[in-house]
Design a protein around this motif. Structure first.
Motif, PDB file in Angstrom:
ATOM      1  N   ILE A  16       0.837  -1.205   0.000  1.00  0.00           N
ATOM      2  CA  ILE A  16       0.000   0.000   0.000  1.00  0.00           C
ATOM      3  C   ILE A  16       0.872   1.255   0.000  1.00  0.00           C
ATOM      4  N   ARG A  17       2.074   1.171   0.569  1.00  0.00           N
ATOM      5  CA  ARG A  17       2.989   2.311   0.471  1.00  0.00           C
ATOM      6  C   ARG A  17       3.365   2.555  -0.984  1.00  0.00           C
ATOM      7  N   GLU A  18       3.638   1.478  -1.713  1.00  0.00           N
ATOM      8  CA  GLU A  18       3.954   1.615  -3.132  1.00  0.00           C
ATOM      9  C   GLU A  18       2.776   2.231  -3.890  1.00  0.00           C
ATOM     10  N   THR A  19       1.581   1.749  -3.610  1.00  0.00           N
ATOM     11  CA  THR A  19       0.387   2.219  -4.310  1.00  0.00           C
ATOM     12  C   THR A  19       0.136   3.701  -4.062  1.00  0.00           C
ATOM     13  N   THR A  21       2.227   6.063  -2.784  1.00  0.00           N
ATOM     14  CA  THR A  21       3.296   6.987  -3.189  1.00  0.00           C
ATOM     15  C   THR A  21       3.305   7.201  -4.696  1.00  0.00           C
ATOM     16  N   LYS A  22       2.803   6.238  -5.460  1.00  0.00           N
ATOM     17  CA  LYS A  22       2.695   6.428  -6.909  1.00  0.00           C
ATOM     18  C   LYS A  22       1.671   7.505  -7.246  1.00  0.00           C
ATOM     19  N   VAL A  23       0.656   7.652  -6.414  1.00  0.00           N
ATOM     20  CA  VAL A  23      -0.350   8.697  -6.653  1.00  0.00           C
ATOM     21  C   VAL A  23       0.291  10.076  -6.561  1.00  0.00           C
ATOM     22  N   GLY A  24       1.207  10.239  -5.593  1.00  0.00           N
ATOM     23  CA  GLY A  24       1.945  11.488  -5.471  1.00  0.00           C
ATOM     24  C   GLY A  24       1.595  12.289  -4.234  1.00  0.00           C
ATOM     25  N   GLY A  25       2.478  13.221  -3.884  1.00  0.00           N
ATOM     26  CA  GLY A  25       2.239  14.132  -2.771  1.00  0.00           C
ATOM     27  C   GLY A  25       2.811  13.692  -1.440  1.00  0.00           C
ATOM     28  N   ILE A  26       3.189  12.428  -1.315  1.00  0.00           N
ATOM     29  CA  ILE A  26       3.719  11.898  -0.058  1.00  0.00           C
ATOM     30  C   ILE A  26       5.237  12.046  -0.056  1.00  0.00           C
ATOM     31  N   ASP A  27       5.761  12.664   0.990  1.00  0.00           N
ATOM     32  CA  ASP A  27       7.204  12.923   1.080  1.00  0.00           C
ATOM     33  C   ASP A  27       7.972  11.852   1.835  1.00  0.00           C
ATOM     34  N   ARG A  28       7.274  11.093   2.680  1.00  0.00           N
ATOM     35  CA  ARG A  28       7.957  10.072   3.471  1.00  0.00           C
ATOM     36  C   ARG A  28       6.936   9.077   3.991  1.00  0.00           C
ATOM     37  N   CYS A  29       7.361   7.850   4.211  1.00  0.00           N
ATOM     38  CA  CYS A  29       6.528   6.819   4.815  1.00  0.00           C
ATOM     39  C   CYS A  29       7.238   6.266   6.041  1.00  0.00           C
ATOM     40  N   VAL A  30       6.467   5.595   6.894  1.00  0.00           N
ATOM     41  CA  VAL A  30       7.025   4.910   8.060  1.00  0.00           C
ATOM     42  C   VAL A  30       6.437   3.506   8.080  1.00  0.00           C
ATOM     43  N   THR A  31       7.263   2.504   8.341  1.00  0.00           N
ATOM     44  CA  THR A  31       6.787   1.125   8.347  1.00  0.00           C
ATOM     45  C   THR A  31       5.865   0.857   9.531  1.00  0.00           C
ATOM     46  N   GLU A  32       5.128  -0.247   9.439  1.00  0.00           N
ATOM     47  CA  GLU A  32       4.473  -0.788  10.621  1.00  0.00           C
ATOM     48  C   GLU A  32       5.577  -1.108  11.637  1.00  0.00           C
ATOM     49  N   PHE A  33       5.236  -1.104  12.924  1.00  0.00           N
ATOM     50  CA  PHE A  33       6.283  -1.300  13.919  1.00  0.00           C
ATOM     51  C   PHE A  33       6.838  -2.723  13.914  1.00  0.00           C
ATOM     52  N   ILE A  34       8.146  -2.804  14.157  1.00  0.00           N
ATOM     53  CA  ILE A  34       8.822  -4.076  14.380  1.00  0.00           C
ATOM     54  C   ILE A  34       8.920  -4.253  15.893  1.00  0.00           C
ATOM     55  N   ARG A  35       8.309  -5.303  16.409  1.00  0.00           N
ATOM     56  CA  ARG A  35       8.231  -5.519  17.860  1.00  0.00           C
ATOM     57  C   ARG A  35       9.556  -6.059  18.387  1.00  0.00           C
ATOM     58  N   GLN A  60       9.393   2.447  -4.908  1.00  0.00           N
ATOM     59  CA  GLN A  60       9.785   2.405  -6.318  1.00  0.00           C
ATOM     60  C   GLN A  60       9.788   3.778  -6.971  1.00  0.00           C
ATOM     61  N   VAL A  61       9.006   4.710  -6.451  1.00  0.00           N
ATOM     62  CA  VAL A  61       9.006   6.065  -7.020  1.00  0.00           C
ATOM     63  C   VAL A  61       9.967   6.989  -6.281  1.00  0.00           C
ATOM     64  N   GLY A  62      10.741   6.429  -5.331  1.00  0.00           N
ATOM     65  CA  GLY A  62      11.775   7.214  -4.674  1.00  0.00           C
ATOM     66  C   GLY A  62      11.385   7.895  -3.386  1.00  0.00           C
ATOM     67  N   THR A  63      10.275   7.495  -2.771  1.00  0.00           N
ATOM     68  CA  THR A  63       9.855   8.086  -1.496  1.00  0.00           C
ATOM     69  C   THR A  63      10.574   7.399  -0.339  1.00  0.00           C
ATOM     70  N   PRO A  64      11.268   8.149   0.532  1.00  0.00           N
ATOM     71  CA  PRO A  64      11.986   7.539   1.655  1.00  0.00           C
ATOM     72  C   PRO A  64      11.043   6.830   2.639  1.00  0.00           C
ATOM     73  N   VAL A  65      11.537   5.738   3.205  1.00  0.00           N
ATOM     74  CA  VAL A  65      10.760   4.955   4.166  1.00  0.00           C
ATOM     75  C   VAL A  65      11.579   4.767   5.438  1.00  0.00           C
ATOM     76  N   ALA A  66      11.015   5.182   6.578  1.00  0.00           N
ATOM     77  CA  ALA A  66      11.674   4.998   7.870  1.00  0.00           C
ATOM     78  C   ALA A  66      11.291   3.650   8.460  1.00  0.00           C
ATOM     79  N   VAL A  67      12.215   3.024   9.168  1.00  0.00           N
ATOM     80  CA  VAL A  67      11.953   1.763   9.863  1.00  0.00           C
ATOM     81  C   VAL A  67      11.545   2.085  11.294  1.00  0.00           C
ATOM     82  N   GLN A  68      10.369   1.587  11.699  1.00  0.00           N
ATOM     83  CA  GLN A  68       9.881   1.883  13.050  1.00  0.00           C
ATOM     84  C   GLN A  68      10.041   0.683  13.980  1.00  0.00           C
TER      85      GLN A  68
END
Length: 326
Positions: A16-19, A21-35, A60-68
């Protein structure tokens, strides 16, 4: 003036992050938490939650993703923060905001806001363990039992070296019930040096501008609003330039859901794919009248193909966004 896609556990996965971010406007994402518990997790767990690590922590469109990460043991959190960075994480985020009962029962997420000293120890341990060039950030609420701990907890994270702090404008007890207390975010923002990012109850372009005005924050994080209206970030970015763009149509939204389902089928059994589609459709009901009309039938479907066929049914309804003020 960034827009960040919120980490929604059980929904905002890599597909869903890929989907979105392809639409546009999102500058960054954060993953679901790793327990994080009492032993070191293998790399495959990090890759499961953040497959973007294989792509320089970018979609894939180059939006940075943080690991939570989520946990309460400072030493373990530090080790896992270091491991995330070794695997390619370009930002390590700490979850102090999850309101889920199971998570809080095991001393994770928002319950830690009862102990700002422990929040400090956790954030400081991660900051010490992670290379200096990798930002350490955190997400929190305004408190657990009430909204009185926002300033103290933000100050603890600031003192520990968190470079950015996302604040969801409610307490754990508030849950997700309106309203969002953006004015309380402003109090925390004024009390720290770290950059504060506002989160909570942004469903429209108008909500975005009100949140910015009340909270005083330049950047915002959006979760449910972006799931309900996949074009919301794009519309906000256009409004920043004084431009209006047409609302996404329901057929366009269906294309996104189908793309998402196609990727999921390579990951999960069909019964789980159908469940994820239903989760998204449930949110789309708030953005599209067509989704609301289809929901009574769609919610009963258990297989992917019939579900996708259901979404393509012609429903004589206008998008809610078309009749709402931007």
């Amino acid at each position: 003036m960034r827009i960040i896609l919120a980490p929604m556990e059980g929904l905002v996965d890599a597909p869903i992050r890929e989907t979105l971010t392809k639409v546009g406007g999102i500058d960054r994402c954060v993953t679901e938490f790793i327990r994080v518990t009492h032993s070191m997790l293998p790399p495959r767990v990090f890759y499961k939650f953040a497959p973007e690590l294989h792509n320089q922590s970018l979609t894939q469109v180059g939006t940075p993703v943080a690991v939570q990460l989520l946990g309460s043991d400072p030493e373990q959190m530090g080790w896992h923060g270091r491991k995330a960075a070794e695997l390619g994480a370009t930002q390590v985020d700490i979850n102090f905001g999850c309101p889920a009962k199971t998570v809080n029962k095991h001393k994770g997420g928002c319950v830690l806001m009862r102990e700002p000293e422990l929040m400090y120890e956790i954030a400081a341990a991660v900051r010490k363990a992670v290379p200096a060039g990798v930002p350490v950030t955190a997400k929190m609420r305004l408190g657990y039992d009430d909204r009185s701990m926002g300033v103290a907890c933000a100050q603890a994270l600031d003192a520990a070296g968190a470079q950015e702090i996302v604040i969801h404008a409610r307490s754990k007890v508030d849950g997700y019930k309106p309203p969002a207390y953006w004015e309380e975010i402003a109090k925390a923002r004024e009390a720290v040096k770290a950059k504060v990012i506002a989160n909570g109850e942004i469903w429209s372009v108008a909500d975005y501008w009100r949140c910015r005005e009340v909270s005083g924050c330049e950047d915002v994080m959006i979760g449910r609003g972006l799931i309900a209206r996949p074009d919301l970030a794009l519309k906000i970015k256009a409004s920043q330039q004084g431009v209006q763009v047409d609302d996404m149509t329901w057929p366009e939204a269906v294309v996104l859901v189908k793309e998402y389902a196609s990727v999921l089928q390579g990951w999960l059994e069909d019964k789980y794919v159908t469940g994820r589609i239903k989760q998204w459709l449930n949110f789309l009901r708030q953005g599209f009248a067509e989704a609301e009309a289809l929901w009574p039938h769609a919610r009963k479907i258990r297989e992917v193909a019939p579900m996708l066929a259901c979404l393509e049914q012609v429903v004589p309804a206008k998008s809610k966004a078309a009749v709402q003020a931007a």
